[in-house]
Write a protein that holds these residues in place. Sequence first.
Motif, short mmCIF file in Angstrom:
data_model
loop_
_atom_site.label_atom_id
_atom_site.label_comp_id
_atom_site.label_asym_id
_atom_site.label_seq_id
_atom_site.Cartn_x
_atom_site.Cartn_y
_atom_site.Cartn_z
N PHE A 61 2.44 0.36 -43.18
CA PHE A 61 3.04 1.05 -44.33
C PHE A 61 2.36 0.71 -45.64
CE2 PHE A 61 6.26 -0.10 -41.16
CZ PHE A 61 6.58 1.17 -40.70
N PHE A 62 1.27 -0.03 -45.58
CA PHE A 62 0.66 -0.53 -46.80
C PHE A 62 0.16 0.59 -47.69
CE2 PHE A 62 -2.60 -3.44 -48.93
CZ PHE A 62 -1.63 -4.13 -49.64
N GLN A 63 -0.28 1.71 -47.08
CA GLN A 63 -0.83 2.80 -47.88
C GLN A 63 0.22 3.43 -48.78
OE1 GLN A 63 -0.38 3.02 -44.57
NE2 GLN A 63 1.13 4.64 -44.41
N GLN A 64 1.50 3.28 -48.45
CA GLN A 64 2.53 3.95 -49.25
C GLN A 64 2.68 3.35 -50.65
OE1 GLN A 64 6.05 3.28 -46.77
NE2 GLN A 64 6.93 2.01 -48.38
N PHE A 65 2.10 2.18 -50.85
CA PHE A 65 2.17 1.54 -52.16
C PHE A 65 1.03 1.97 -53.10
CE2 PHE A 65 4.21 -1.49 -49.21
CZ PHE A 65 5.45 -1.61 -49.81
N PHE A 66 0.11 2.79 -52.58
CA PHE A 66 -1.10 3.13 -53.34
C PHE A 66 -1.24 4.63 -53.56
CE2 PHE A 66 -1.99 -0.94 -51.37
CZ PHE A 66 -2.58 -1.65 -52.40
N ASP A 67 -2.00 4.99 -54.55
CA ASP A 67 -2.39 6.38 -54.78
C ASP A 67 -3.48 6.72 -53.77
OD1 ASP A 67 -3.35 8.82 -55.60
OD2 ASP A 67 -3.66 8.24 -57.69
N THR A 68 -3.08 7.35 -52.68
CA THR A 68 -4.02 7.60 -51.58
C THR A 68 -4.98 8.75 -51.87
OG1 THR A 68 -2.29 8.92 -50.47
CG2 THR A 68 -2.53 6.62 -49.80
N THR A 69 -4.85 9.37 -53.03
CA THR A 69 -5.89 10.32 -53.43
C THR A 69 -7.09 9.58 -54.01
OG1 THR A 69 -5.06 10.62 -55.71
CG2 THR A 69 -4.12 12.02 -54.00
N ARG A 70 -6.91 8.29 -54.28
CA ARG A 70 -7.98 7.50 -54.90
C ARG A 70 -8.47 6.35 -54.01
NH1 ARG A 70 -5.64 5.24 -60.06
NH2 ARG A 70 -7.82 4.84 -60.63
N ILE A 71 -7.62 5.89 -53.10
CA ILE A 71 -8.02 4.79 -52.22
C ILE A 71 -7.24 4.90 -50.92
CG2 ILE A 71 -6.27 3.12 -53.01
CD1 ILE A 71 -8.63 1.02 -52.96
N SER A 72 -7.86 4.50 -49.82
CA SER A 72 -7.22 4.60 -48.51
C SER A 72 -7.21 3.24 -47.82
CB SER A 72 -7.93 5.63 -47.63
OG SER A 72 -9.31 5.33 -47.51
N VAL A 73 -6.39 3.14 -46.78
CA VAL A 73 -6.20 1.88 -46.06
C VAL A 73 -6.59 2.07 -44.60
CG1 VAL A 73 -4.51 0.15 -45.32
CG2 VAL A 73 -4.29 1.21 -47.57
N GLU A 74 -7.39 1.14 -44.09
CA GLU A 74 -7.70 1.09 -42.66
C GLU A 74 -7.16 -0.21 -42.09
OE1 GLU A 74 -11.71 1.73 -41.42
OE2 GLU A 74 -11.87 3.70 -42.40
N ASN A 75 -6.24 -0.10 -41.15
CA ASN A 75 -5.59 -1.27 -40.56
C ASN A 75 -6.26 -1.61 -39.24
OD1 ASN A 75 -3.88 -3.30 -39.76
ND2 ASN A 75 -2.02 -2.05 -39.75
N HIS A 76 -7.09 -2.65 -39.23
CA HIS A 76 -7.82 -3.05 -38.03
C HIS A 76 -7.23 -4.29 -37.37
CE1 HIS A 76 -11.19 -0.23 -38.53
NE2 HIS A 76 -11.01 -0.41 -39.84
N ALA A 77 -6.04 -4.70 -37.81
CA ALA A 77 -5.39 -5.86 -37.19
C ALA A 77 -5.06 -5.55 -35.73
CB ALA A 77 -4.12 -6.21 -37.96
#
Length: 231
Positions: free
Chosen positions: A27-43
């Motif tokens: 859910f980490f991406q929900q805290f960010f402006d995903t039009t400007r930065i994205s999250v890749e979860n490789h855990a």
Amino acid sequence: MIFLIGDSTVKNGRGKGDGGQWGWGSFFQQFFDTTRISVENHALGGRSSRTFFTEDLWNKVLPGIRKGDYLFIQFGHNDGGPLNTGRARASLNGTGDESQVVIMERNGGPEEVFTFGHYLRIYIRQAKAVGAIPVVLSPTPGNRWTNGKMNRMTETYTKWAKEVARQEGVEFIDLNDRTADKCDAMGEEKGKQLFVDSVHTTYDGAIINGQSVIEGLQSLNGFSLNQYILK
């Protein structure tokens, strides 16, 4: 881009909430402006600082990291236990340069095992070498209580993660303490409801851990990633 590496408390199973268990990275991406930065979860669940490296999981992540990207590193829950039998995923305690050669039960071959701090330094230094910005996190707190207060890892993995971050000149977030404080404030009965077992969180527990990470980031004055956090 934000890259996450860690264990099941960051990504549980396939990251789809199987068994009601969630990692905060889902859910980490929900805290960010995903039009400007994205999250890749490789855990990946069950991995330690050692096995994320020795199983070549890190070598699959590193080629995708570019200058200016962020790498969040959170290990510790699986770094205890046997060195060479069973799941054989433990690292040596501490942050020093010592190592120990063991004969692995699974294949009869030798492996040189290093400290928890040594493996964290690998991720930090290799990420910095390509121009990325590492952030070291303590482990999340477990669902263990003493006299109505959640147990901390202040003398083990939190301490060691903080030491390595300081030595390497990168930011550190005490996720252990921040989330434990929240659980203490709501009380043991309600705090326990954020967990499925002794370690893994529900949806609500994962969201709280994510909020703790964000609060930790916001406490870092002038940290460049904070411009992407939703207000």
